[in-house]
Scaffold this motif. Structure first.
Motif, short mmCIF file in Angstrom:
data_model
loop_
_atom_site.label_atom_id
_atom_site.label_comp_id
_atom_site.label_asym_id
_atom_site.label_seq_id
_atom_site.Cartn_x
_atom_site.Cartn_y
_atom_site.Cartn_z
N ILE A 45 -1.36 -1.39 -3.82
CA ILE A 45 -2.54 -0.54 -4.00
C ILE A 45 -2.13 0.90 -3.73
CG2 ILE A 45 -4.76 0.09 -2.97
CD1 ILE A 45 -5.36 -2.86 -2.64
N LEU A 46 -2.48 1.78 -4.65
CA LEU A 46 -2.22 3.20 -4.48
C LEU A 46 -3.47 3.86 -3.92
CD1 LEU A 46 -0.48 3.96 -7.91
CD2 LEU A 46 0.58 3.24 -5.77
N GLU A 47 -3.36 4.53 -2.81
CA GLU A 47 -4.51 5.15 -2.16
C GLU A 47 -5.26 6.06 -3.13
OE1 GLU A 47 -5.51 7.54 1.99
OE2 GLU A 47 -3.62 7.96 0.94
N SER A 48 -6.59 5.90 -3.16
CA SER A 48 -7.49 6.71 -3.99
C SER A 48 -7.18 6.62 -5.48
CB SER A 48 -7.43 8.19 -3.56
OG SER A 48 -7.95 8.33 -2.26
N HIS A 49 -6.48 5.58 -5.90
CA HIS A 49 -6.04 5.56 -7.30
C HIS A 49 -6.28 4.22 -7.98
CE1 HIS A 49 -2.69 6.87 -10.32
NE2 HIS A 49 -3.69 6.25 -10.91
N GLY A 50 -5.57 3.18 -7.58
CA GLY A 50 -5.72 1.93 -8.31
C GLY A 50 -4.70 0.89 -7.90
N LEU A 51 -4.38 -0.01 -8.82
CA LEU A 51 -3.59 -1.20 -8.54
C LEU A 51 -2.40 -1.30 -9.48
CD1 LEU A 51 -3.36 -4.07 -7.14
CD2 LEU A 51 -4.75 -4.91 -9.07
N PHE A 52 -1.22 -1.59 -8.92
CA PHE A 52 -0.05 -1.97 -9.70
C PHE A 52 0.29 -3.42 -9.37
CE2 PHE A 52 0.84 2.27 -11.07
CZ PHE A 52 1.73 2.14 -12.13
N THR A 53 0.51 -4.21 -10.40
CA THR A 53 0.95 -5.60 -10.22
C THR A 53 2.07 -5.87 -11.22
OG1 THR A 53 -0.88 -6.22 -11.67
CG2 THR A 53 -1.18 -6.59 -9.32
N TRP A 54 2.87 -6.91 -10.93
CA TRP A 54 4.00 -7.22 -11.80
C TRP A 54 4.30 -8.71 -11.80
CZ3 TRP A 54 4.43 -3.25 -8.08
CH2 TRP A 54 4.80 -3.67 -6.80
N TRP B 107 0.85 -1.19 0.00
CA TRP B 107 0.00 0.00 0.00
C TRP B 107 0.89 1.24 0.00
CZ3 TRP B 107 -0.56 4.24 3.22
CH2 TRP B 107 -1.74 5.00 3.10
N LEU B 108 0.52 2.22 -0.80
CA LEU B 108 1.22 3.50 -0.79
C LEU B 108 0.20 4.62 -0.66
CD1 LEU B 108 3.91 3.05 -3.63
CD2 LEU B 108 4.32 3.22 -1.17
N PRO B 109 0.51 5.69 0.07
CA PRO B 109 -0.43 6.79 0.25
C PRO B 109 -0.63 7.56 -1.06
CG PRO B 109 1.69 7.36 1.19
CD PRO B 109 1.77 5.91 0.81
N TRP B 110 -1.68 8.37 -1.07
CA TRP B 110 -2.02 9.13 -2.28
C TRP B 110 -0.84 9.97 -2.74
CZ3 TRP B 110 -4.56 10.12 -6.49
CH2 TRP B 110 -4.45 11.37 -7.07
N LYS B 111 -0.58 9.89 -4.01
CA LYS B 111 0.40 10.74 -4.66
C LYS B 111 -0.03 10.90 -6.11
CE LYS B 111 4.16 13.04 -5.46
NZ LYS B 111 4.21 14.43 -4.98
N ARG B 112 -0.08 12.12 -6.58
CA ARG B 112 -0.45 12.36 -7.97
C ARG B 112 0.52 11.64 -8.91
NH1 ARG B 112 -0.25 18.47 -10.12
NH2 ARG B 112 1.98 18.01 -10.04
N PRO B 113 0.02 11.03 -9.99
CA PRO B 113 0.91 10.34 -10.92
C PRO B 113 2.01 11.28 -11.42
CG PRO B 113 -1.36 9.85 -11.45
CD PRO B 113 -1.39 10.92 -10.40
N GLY B 114 3.22 10.75 -11.54
CA GLY B 114 4.34 11.56 -11.99
C GLY B 114 5.66 10.91 -11.63
#
Length: 700
Positions: free
Chosen positions: A198-207, A170-177
């Motif tokens: 899981i990115l807070e308030s954003h979505g999912l990264f998987t690899w 889990w990572l806290p909210w951060k604007r994409p960039g």
């Protein structure tokens, strides 16, 4: 997260037999299309995928590591090879030495073109560093409703750990960039056994280490979230329970037909908008709920949702138990004005010294208890997609509020995304709108040669088109042809007998519900008859008058009612005939009815001018090719009138004309476009003859 029975889980569609013969880049396309095939995985245009692939450098001939990543503006469900950016990984890693910190992260976007591999023209997206710096060869970034429901919960970090343990971080909210890309790299290095985050308030990264492993991790993670949410959300009613009941489906559509033109008129002063109506189960559950207003006020969480649906929707004040639509319409102006004022205040509170100028302050999403949701945007596809995104947001709010407390983006974060300078630059690169963008045309006789050619011409200029005709088979064929040439979003059909008052009213209402209103009426329904006066039966006379006179009156009357409700002007174009001005032998009923059309148009031009409703006429002559009226008895009758064979008619008409040229449906369509567009903005009550020249039909 269904409103009724539990939805099926997302299927694993990976097929080794299909993937085996593909290149690594082709497997990336395959993986992307599989993920995009289910809207529960990601919404339109949302998310992105990448693969780090060894390629031969065209300059050195050596093998180099290349990042293939979805380019700016692509959609994973339909993306092809040319939709991916390709960038040298060694150059992307070298960019770290140029990074001056989070205050300057936007400037890193300007360096991305310098990392391009093999002169690929596809622009890299802002998410490129997020994929580049994950130290895995295959990466998926998706926006599943089930995951965002967790990501948008107030205690999303704790919920993530409860559901996934250490396998998904889990990572806290951060604007994409760029900064978020470095955060992801740090997380991966510190958590080598994690399969995603899981990115807070954003979505999912998987690899993963293989394309299949990456894909299956994405699917499995989403299904795990769906399973967990189902066990939790079954215990209590969604959105605080039902507050009001839905109206019957036919009543909902009738209300949409009345309200959408009014809303559209109020928000289209600067540019025409196209509407979309959604009364699906998910929407009705939300708009009928006790928590509608407090949840709607919070806005959306995922940046992709927010960019499509604005800071918040407008909730239309309405009690389905007392469905007083006149009162709703009377109140709409103040509600829309209050929304605009609120949006302007939001802009003033949050703007920066270098923020772009305030954009359109009108709502995109309109929610109505008991009825459903209206969305309005610059074109039909955008209006439809905005509705789909808000349904995603509804699903997210349902899940998050059932297991925790839902939280949207903070106002400042939302503003900083909406008015992001990089987003503004992207908007400035958009092509200039076409001349009829945002406008809707209804074409009667739409299945015939002139009707279909007219539809094509208007569609080419960005209009949406409703084809109306009594010919069911011809209507379907025309619809299929136009959808194949343009898109399913911009073409609708309605069976309409223009001689029936109820049929005309219902046909217009059907078109309005599909697109939100109508701006252009092309009255083209027709027939032709030929008989000496003593052989002209009353039935034949009345049939000409019913279709060519009464029919034109009925559709014009309905168009005027609609134009006045919208209050943004309108255009009526009659397809009359040379015979309305020039007498013809053995065709008294036809000629008289066509003359009535022309005079009706003049009367209507007088009535509509004060409200910028223009009415003009196109007079064709001898349009044989593609014209339905020339496929029946009319052709034989006209040949008999001129004492010649039917196959001599086209040459006869060509030689009869002053210019010695044939007239085709496309020629009529060009005149219609001129009269319907702003090129003729100062013309009303006029007639354009498209007859290759006939002195008898000169208007003066």
């Amino acid at each position: 997260m269904s409103t009724s029975s539990a939805p099926a889980r997302i299927a694993n569609l990976w097929d080794d037999a299909k993937a085996a013969g593909m290149t690594e880049a082709e497997r990336l396309v395959y993986r992307s299309n599989l993920l995009g095939s289910d809207k529960r995985v990601t919404n339109y245009g949302g998310g992105n995928t990448s693969s780090k692939i060894l390629e031969t450098d065209p300059l050195t001939g050596e093998k180099v590591e290349v990042l293939w990543v979805k380019g700016s503006g692509g959609d994973v469900s339909t993306i092809k090879l040319d939709g991916f950016s390709t960038l040298y990984m060694d150059k992307l890693r070298a960019l770290k030495s140029l990074y001056r910190g989070v205050e300057f992260e936007d400037e890193m976007v300007g360096y991305l073109p310098h990392t391009t591999f093999n002169l690929n023209p596809r622009a890299a997206s802002i998410d490129t560093p997020l994929h580049a710096y994950v130290p895995k060869p295959f990466v998926d970034h998706m926006h599943p409703d089930a995951i965002i429901a967790i990501a948008a919960a107030k205690d999303s970090r704790a919920l993530t750990h409860e559901i996934f343990g250490d396998s998904i971080g889990w990572l806290p909210w951060k604007r994409p960039g760029y900064e978020l890309g470095l955060w992801l790299e740090k997380f991966c290095l510190e958590n080598p056994d994690a399969k995603g985050v899981i990115l807070e308030s954003h979505g999912l990264f998987t690899w993963g280490d293989t394309p299949r492993q990456c894909y299956e991790t994405t699917i499995a993670t989403i299904n795990t979230a769906m399973d967990w949410l189902e066990t939790k959300t079954a215990r209590s009613p969604a959105f605080g329970g039902e507050k009001v009941k839905s109206l019957p489906a036919d009543q909902r559509r009738a209300i949409a037909a009345r309200l959408m033109p009014t809303i559209r008129g109020m928000i289209s002063a600067d540019s025409h908008k196209v509407g979309h109506f959604d009364d699906s189960d998910a929407v009705l559950q939300f708009v009928n709920s006790s928590d509608l207003e407090p949840l709607a006020a919070l806005g959306t969480s995922c940046p992709d949702h927010f960019l499509r649906t604005k800071i918040r929707p407008l909730v239309i004040a309405f009690d389905p138990a007392n469905p007083d639509i006149d009162a709703v319409i009377d109140n709409l102006a103040s509600q829309i004005q209050d929304y605009r004022a609120g949006y302007a205040a939001y802009y003033e509170r949050c703007k920066h010294d270098n923020s772009p100028a305030m954009r359109d302050p009108n709502a995109v999403v309109y929610l109505m208890p008991g009825v459903g949701m209206f969305t309005f945007a610059k074109d039909k596809a955008t209006a439809r997609i905005s509705a789909e995104f808000y349904v995603n947001a509804i699903n997210v709010m349902r899940g998050a509020s059932s297991v925790s407390t839902y939280q949207g983006l903070s106002e400042q974060e939302a503003f900083d995304i909406e008015y992001w300078l990089l987003e503004e630059a992207k908007l400035q690169r958009m092509p200039k709108p076409k001349s009829l963008a945002g406008q809707v045309a209804l074409v009667t006789g739409g299945a015939g040669g002139i009707g279909k050619a007219t539809a094509v011409r208007l569609l080419r200029e960005g209009a949406c088109v409703v084809l109306a005709d009594i010919d069911t088979g011809g209507l379907k064929a025309a619809r299929d042809e136009l959808i194949a040439a343009f898109s399913p979003d911009v073409v609708r059909t309605v069976e309409m007998n223009v001689t029936g008052e109820a049929a005309v009213i219902d046909g217009f209402a059907a078109g309005v519900v599909e697109f939100g209103g109508i701006d252009i009426l092309v009255s083209n329904a027709g027939l032709a008859s030929s008989a000496p006066i003593e052989q002209t039966t009353l039935e034949l006379w009345n049939r000409n008058m019913d279709i060519l006179s009464t029919g034109y009156f009925l559709v014009s009357r309905e168009a005027f009612r609609l134009f006045r409700a919208q209050n943004i002007g309108g255009n009526v174009v009659f397809i009359a005939s040379k015979n309305g001005l020039a007498a013809s032998p053995n065709a008294s009923a036809y000629c008289t009815a066509k003359a009535a059309e022309i005079h009706l148009a003049r009367c209507l031009a007088l009535e509509g001018a004060g409200e910028q409703i223009r009415v003009n006429v196109v007079n064709p002559d001898a349009v044989l090719r593609g014209s339905k009226i020339w496929t029946g008895e009319w052709k034989e009758q006209r040949a008999a009138a001129y004492k010649m064979d039917t196959d001599e008619l086209e040459e006869h008409y060509r030689q009869r004309s002053m210019l010695k040229r044939s007239v085709f449906p496309e020629d009529i369509a060009e005149a219609v476009y001129f009269l319907a567009s702003d090129m003729s903005a100062k013309s009303t009550g006029n007639i354009i003859n498209v007859d290759a020249g006939n002195a008898q039909s000169f208007t003066r």
